[in-house]
Design an enzyme around this catalytic site. Structure first.
Site, short mmCIF file in Angstrom:
data_model
loop_
_atom_site.label_atom_id
_atom_site.label_comp_id
_atom_site.label_asym_id
_atom_site.label_seq_id
_atom_site.Cartn_x
_atom_site.Cartn_y
_atom_site.Cartn_z
N SER A 13 1.01 -1.37 -0.11
CA SER A 13 -0.15 0.08 -0.03
C SER A 13 0.82 1.17 0.14
O SER A 13 1.95 1.19 -0.78
CB SER A 13 -0.99 -0.12 1.17
OG SER A 13 -2.05 1.02 1.21
N HIS A 40 -3.54 -1.11 -2.99
CA HIS A 40 -4.64 -0.39 -2.97
C HIS A 40 -4.69 0.85 -3.88
O HIS A 40 -3.73 1.72 -3.93
CB HIS A 40 -4.58 0.22 -1.33
CG HIS A 40 -4.72 -0.64 -0.33
ND1 HIS A 40 -4.20 -0.67 0.98
CD2 HIS A 40 -5.22 -2.03 -0.37
CE1 HIS A 40 -4.42 -1.77 1.68
NE2 HIS A 40 -5.23 -2.64 0.93
N ASP A 132 -4.17 -4.21 6.53
CA ASP A 132 -4.68 -5.30 5.65
C ASP A 132 -3.56 -6.09 4.89
O ASP A 132 -2.55 -5.70 4.69
CB ASP A 132 -5.33 -4.34 4.09
CG ASP A 132 -5.82 -5.46 3.14
OD1 ASP A 132 -6.45 -6.30 3.49
OD2 ASP A 132 -5.98 -5.09 1.75
#
Length: 335
Positions: A13, A40, A132
């Protein structure tokens, strides 16, 4: 039993482009595994990540397409607004529910690899905020796969690596430029392991939700406990689900970790406070306008009431404005 590790799933990310480039730069041109990369992205974004990774190392990187074969020696990059999953020997793009506000979500891809590849899978977590990928990496390990994590001290944003290491235990923790070299060696080493149990019902449920949760309905109350919280995406009730505490899904499948849910609440609260500030400013301005009109008509009582209203609103607005500007330097952009 010996297993060839031929599926590599990488999640990144914030700060992840540099880490991805460093990692793929060290892979050989004869890399004997398929690579799936999830980063992401905003739903309407366009991405040049396949071109960037192709230039960074010897492997060809392409944007993943639905039903394309899972090809060794190729980096398959998740496109915006789609989960990247594995369906047998092919890729699957899904518009399933968001996870921690993301689609594509790293957890969704990692769980899919855990279900489809079991001990043949290697999960890699690189730089990123929040966590995540941590639960998904745990699923990879649970199914006999291998976990690799960028050293948090080497990551521009250490949140995801730190969360992954809090979730799983692994000896494979390296700076990004070393991680690629070790990964290139590990995929060429057959893994001897005990027979692996079939995927748990909880893992299969979560994987199924990522694939077609909206179409078939996602989480039933009888398989999950009510949490008392609401979903930031749809405002539905969140149910506690999964094998780890602090993992939530609403009835249509949106997924949240406790940390991501807390961050979403911060955003909601700040948005509500800015709305309240705007309302106070507008109310004060309207009261001053009405004060002026009442004074022009000689209504002393009304004039005094509007003066008090404007003063109270202005005082409250100034207090709220100072609080909002104290939250972070970035909030000044709202003023």
């Amino acid at each position: 039993m010996a297993f060839e590790r031929d599926v590599v799933v990488i999640g990144a990310s914030a700060g992840g482009v540099e880490a991805l480039c460093q990692t793929v730069r060290s892979l050989s041109g004869e890399f004997p595994a398929a690579v799936l990369v999830v980063m992401h992205l905003a739903p309407g974004a366009t991405t040049a990540l396949p071109q960037i990774l192709t230039r960074a190392g010897p492997l060809r990187a392409v944007q993943a397409t639905h039903a394309a074969p899972l090809t060794r020696g190729v980096i398959h990059v998740a496109p915006p607004d789609h989960h990247l999953l594995i369906d047998g020997g092919a890729l699957m793009l899904s518009h399933g529910p968001t996870e921690n506000g993301h689609r594509p979500a790293i957890n969704a891809t990692f769980r899919s690899a855990a279900v489809a590849a079991g001990p043949r899978a290697i999960g890699v977590i690189l730089s990123g905020a929040l966590h995540d990928g941590a639960v998904g990496l745990g699923a990879v390990v649970e199914r006999g796969g291998l976990a690799m994590v960028q050293d948090p001290a080497d990551a521009l944003y250490p949140g995801m690596p730190e969360s992954a290491l809090a979730c799983v235990s692994t000896e494979h923790v390296y700076p990004a430029d070393v991680l690629g070299k070790v990964l290139d060696h590990v995929v060429r080493t057959a893994a001897s392991t005990r027979p692996v149990e079939p995927p748990s019902p909880a893992l299969l449920l979560e994987d199924r939700i990522a694939r077609d949760g909206v179409r078939r309905g996602a989480v039933a109350e009888e398989v999950a406990a009510a949490s008392g919280y609401s979903c930031p995406d749809c405002q539905g009730s969140l149910l506690e689900i999964g094998q780890q505490a602090g993992q939530y899904r609403c009835r249509i499948g949106h997924a949240w970790s406790a940390e991501a849910l807390l961050a979403a609440r911060d955003i909601e609260l700040e948005r509500a406070l800015w709305t309240a500030l705007r309302s106070l400013d507008e109310k004060a301005a309207l009261a001053r306008r009405m004060q002026h009109d009442a004074a022009g008509r000689g209504h002393a009582g009304l004039t005094g009431r509007y003066v008090n209203t404007a003063r109270e609103c202005a005082t409250a607005a100034e207090t709220l404005r100072r609080f909002l500007l104290s939250l972070s330097p970035e909030t000044e952009a709202h003023s």
